[in-house]
Design a protein around this motif. Structure first.
Motif, short mmCIF file in Angstrom:
data_model
loop_
_atom_site.label_atom_id
_atom_site.label_comp_id
_atom_site.label_asym_id
_atom_site.label_seq_id
_atom_site.Cartn_x
_atom_site.Cartn_y
_atom_site.Cartn_z
N SER A 179 0.91 -1.33 0.00
CA SER A 179 0.10 -0.03 0.04
C SER A 179 0.98 1.18 0.05
O SER A 179 0.49 2.44 -0.63
N GLY A 180 2.01 1.08 0.54
CA GLY A 180 2.93 2.43 0.60
C GLY A 180 3.41 2.64 -0.70
O GLY A 180 3.74 3.76 -1.11
N GLN A 181 3.81 1.44 -1.34
CA GLN A 181 4.33 1.63 -2.82
C GLN A 181 3.12 2.26 -3.64
O GLN A 181 3.47 2.92 -4.59
N TYR A 191 3.34 5.92 -3.18
CA TYR A 191 4.71 6.58 -3.41
C TYR A 191 4.76 6.79 -4.97
O TYR A 191 5.02 7.66 -5.50
N SER A 192 4.31 5.59 -5.62
CA SER A 192 4.30 5.55 -7.24
C SER A 192 3.33 6.49 -7.84
O SER A 192 3.54 6.81 -8.79
N ASN A 193 2.32 6.71 -7.05
CA ASN A 193 1.37 7.68 -7.77
C ASN A 193 0.74 6.93 -8.94
O ASN A 193 0.50 7.63 -10.00
N PRO A 235 6.98 12.83 -1.91
CA PRO A 235 8.57 12.86 -1.41
C PRO A 235 8.97 11.33 -1.00
O PRO A 235 8.13 10.48 -0.64
N SER A 236 10.37 11.32 -1.14
CA SER A 236 11.06 10.21 -0.62
C SER A 236 12.43 10.91 0.21
O SER A 236 13.38 11.04 -0.44
N LEU A 237 12.21 11.03 1.41
CA LEU A 237 12.77 11.98 2.15
C LEU A 237 14.07 11.10 2.51
O LEU A 237 14.36 10.11 2.71
#
Length: 455
Positions: free
Chosen positions: A217-219, A222-224, A429-431
Motif C-alpha cells: 500500500s505504501g508503494q 509513493y509511485s502515484n 516525497p522520498s525523504l
C-alpha cells in the motif's frame, strides 16, 4: 477456410470410414472456450512429448516455450485438445497412476472429458473422479502426467488458458485489499481497479513492487500510479515482500544475500498472485507487466529472469538487475543466474546521483555492478544488435536504447543526471533519497512501453 473446401476435406475423410467407430474419430475442432498454455507445478507447461501426434504419446511437464505442443484448446464440449488430438486417460482405467496421453478425439468418449474446479484449480476426469497429476510431485522437465485421487497438493494445481474477452470482476473500482492464499497462508495484496474499468472486460495488470522497508500500500501511494491506471485503463497489484524489515518488508530475491530460514518463496508467490487475480480481478494473463522500486526492482528483475512466461515486460525504477553479481568479478552480472527462455522487453529508470543503488556500481553486497552493465546484459539476453542509441530528452534526462532485438523487444534506460534514489514524476516525497525529477513521468513512459508487448 471456404465452406466448399471444408466440405471436400470432410467428404475425403468420410471415404476412409470402415466402421461406425471410425466415423467418430474425425478430429473436427470443438467450440473453443479458451486456447493457450496450461501451466502447473513450478510454472511448467502441459506438453506433448516431442510434439509427436501419434496415439499414446506421453503428456508431460516441460518448460514453457510457446510451441504448438503446449497450445491447448479447452472446448465447451469438455475436451482439451492440442495438435489435433485430445487429452485422454489411458483406457479410462480408474487406478491411481494411470497414464494421461494424446489420442484421437472420439465423440462422447468419457476418457477425454475434463471439468475444471476453478476454486481448487483441479482438472478432473469425471469418468474416474480423479485429478490430473504430475507424477511424484516433481516439477522437472519430462515429468509424466497421470490421474490420481484428488488431494489438493500442488502437483494437481493447474491454470487454464483464459478467455481474453469477458469475465466477472469481483472487486469494485478504487483501492482495496484482496487476500491471496499461498502455501496455506493468506496474504493481503493492495489492488487498484481503475474507474474506467468495464465489469465484464479483462484488463492488463501491472505488478508494482515496493522498496525495502516499505509495503504494497505504501508503494501504491509513493509511485502515484492510480491516475496512470485510470488514464490507461489497467489494473494494479501491490503486494508486500516476505521478510519483515524495519517498518515494512523486504523481498526474498533469489540468489542474492542469505534468506531467513523458512522465508516465503517470492518468485512462486508472485505467480500465485497472477493466478488468483486472473479470476478475482479479471486480468488478462497475456498482458501482465511489472514495475518495482529499489529492492522491488531487484525482485522484479529476478522474476523476469526466472519466469519470463508469466510477465510480458518489466520497468524497474532505481533497481534494474540482470542476475546476481558474478562472485569472481562483482563488477559484472553472473550470466548463469539470468537465462530467461525468451527475450524480455525492459524499460528502466535510474538517477545518476543514487546513493543507495549507485548508478556506477558498488554500494551494498546486494548491488555491486553498474546500471549500464545490467542494461548491456539484458541486451545480450535479448539478442540486440550493435550499440545503444542515446537521445537527450530533457535538460537532465537521457534515453539510452537498444532497439530491433529478438522478437521485437527493446532494452531502454532513462538516466537522470540530477536524480537520486527516487521515482521520476511522482509528487510524493522520498525523504533523504535525493532529487526527484519531474522532467519525465515514469508511469506514463512505462505504460506507453508496456502496450507494445504481450505474451
Amino acid at each position: 477456410m471456404k465452406a466448399t473446401a471444408w466440405r471436400r476435406r470432410v467428404l475425403a475423410a468420410l471415404t476412409l470410414i470402415t466402421s461406425p467407430l471410425a466415423a467418430l474419430v474425425l478430429a473436427l475442432p470443438a467450440t473453443a472456450a479458451a486456447a493457450g498454455p496450461i501451466t502447473g507445478l513450478a510454472g511448467k507447461c502441459v506438453d506433448i512429448a516431442g510434439a509427436n501426434t501419434a496415439n499414446g504419446t506421453q503428456v508431460q511437464l516441460w518448460t514453457c516455450n510457446g510451441s504448438g505442443a503446449q497450445q491447448w484448446t479447452v472446448g465447451s464440449d469438455g475436451t482439451i485438445r492440442a495438435l489435433g488430438k485430445c487429452l485422454d486417460v489411458d483406457g479410462g482405467i480408474n487406478a491411481n497412476g494411470t497414464k494421461v496421453h494424446l489420442w484421437d478425439c472420439i465423440a462422447g468418449n468419457t476418457h477425454q472429458q475434463w471439468t475444471y474446479n476453478a476454486a481448487a484449480r483441479e482438472l478432473v476426469n469425471p469418468e474416474t473422479s480423479k485429478c490430473l497429476d504430475a507424477t511424484g510431485q516433481s516439477g522437472a522437465d519430462g515429468t509424466r502426467l497421470q490421474i490420481w485421487t484428488c488431494n489438493g497438493q500442488t502437483n494437481q494445481k493447474w491454470t487454464l488458458p483464459s478467455d481474453s474477452s469477458t469475465c466477472t470482476r469481483t472487486v469494485g473500482a478504487g483501492e482495496s485489499t484482496v487476500q491471496v492464499t499461498f502455501n496455506g497462508t493468506r496474504y493481503p495484496v493492495a489492488v487498484y481497479v481503475p474507474s474506467t474499468a468495464q465489469p465484464p472486460v479483462r484488463l492488463p495488470l501491472v505488478l508494482n513492487l515496493h522498496g525495502t522497508s516499505s509495503t504494497g500500500s505504501g508503494q501504491l501511494w509513493y509511485s502515484n500510479m492510480k491516475p496512470a491506471a485510470d488514464a490507461g485503463r489497467f489494473l494494479v497489484a501491490a503486494p508486500s515482500g516476505a521478510i519483515p524489515n524495519g517498518s515494512g518488508y523486504a523481498w526474498n530475491v533469489p540468489g542474492v544475500g542469505t534468506s531467513p530460514v523458512g522465508a516465503r518463496d517470492d518468485v512462486a508467490f508472485l505467480g500465485a498472485i497472477i493466478d488468483a487475480l486472473t479470476t478475482t480481478l479479471c486480468i488478462d494473463p497475456a498482458r501482465v507487466y511489472g514495475t518495482g522500486y529499489s529492492g522491488g526492482g531487484r525482485m522484479l528483475s529476478a522474476y523476469a529472469c526466472l519466469r519470463p512466461d508469466r510477465i510480458a515486460a518489466i520497468a524497474p525504477v532505481a533497481g534494474l538487475r540482470a542476475g546476481r553479481p558474478d562472485p569472481s568479478n562483482t563488477s559484472r552480472p553472473d550470466p548463469a543466474s539470468c537465462q530467461p527462455a525468451r527475450p524480455v522487453p525492459v524499460i528502466a529508470f535510474h538517477g545518476q546521483q543514487d546513493n543507495t543503488n549507485p548508478y556506477g556500481g558498488g554500494g551494498s553486497a546486494l548491488w555491486q555492478y553498474s546500471v549500464p552493465a545490467a542494461q548491456q546484459r539484458w541486451a545480450a539476453i535479448d539478442g540486440c544488435p550493435g550499440s545503444p542509441a542515446t537521445t537527450q530528452v530533457s535538460a537532465h534526462v537521457s534515453r539510452i536504447a537498444y532497439q530491433f532485438c529478438r522478437n521485437g523487444t527493446a532494452i531502454v534506460l532513462y538516466a537522470v543526471s540530477d536524480g537520486g534514489h527516487t521515482w521520476p514524476g511522482t509528487p510524493n516525497p522520498s525523504l533523504g533519497n535525493g532529487n526527484t525529477t519531474r522532467e519525465i513521468d515514469a508511469n506514463a513512459l512505462m505504460w506507453q512501453f508496456f502496450q507494445q508487448y504481450q505474451l
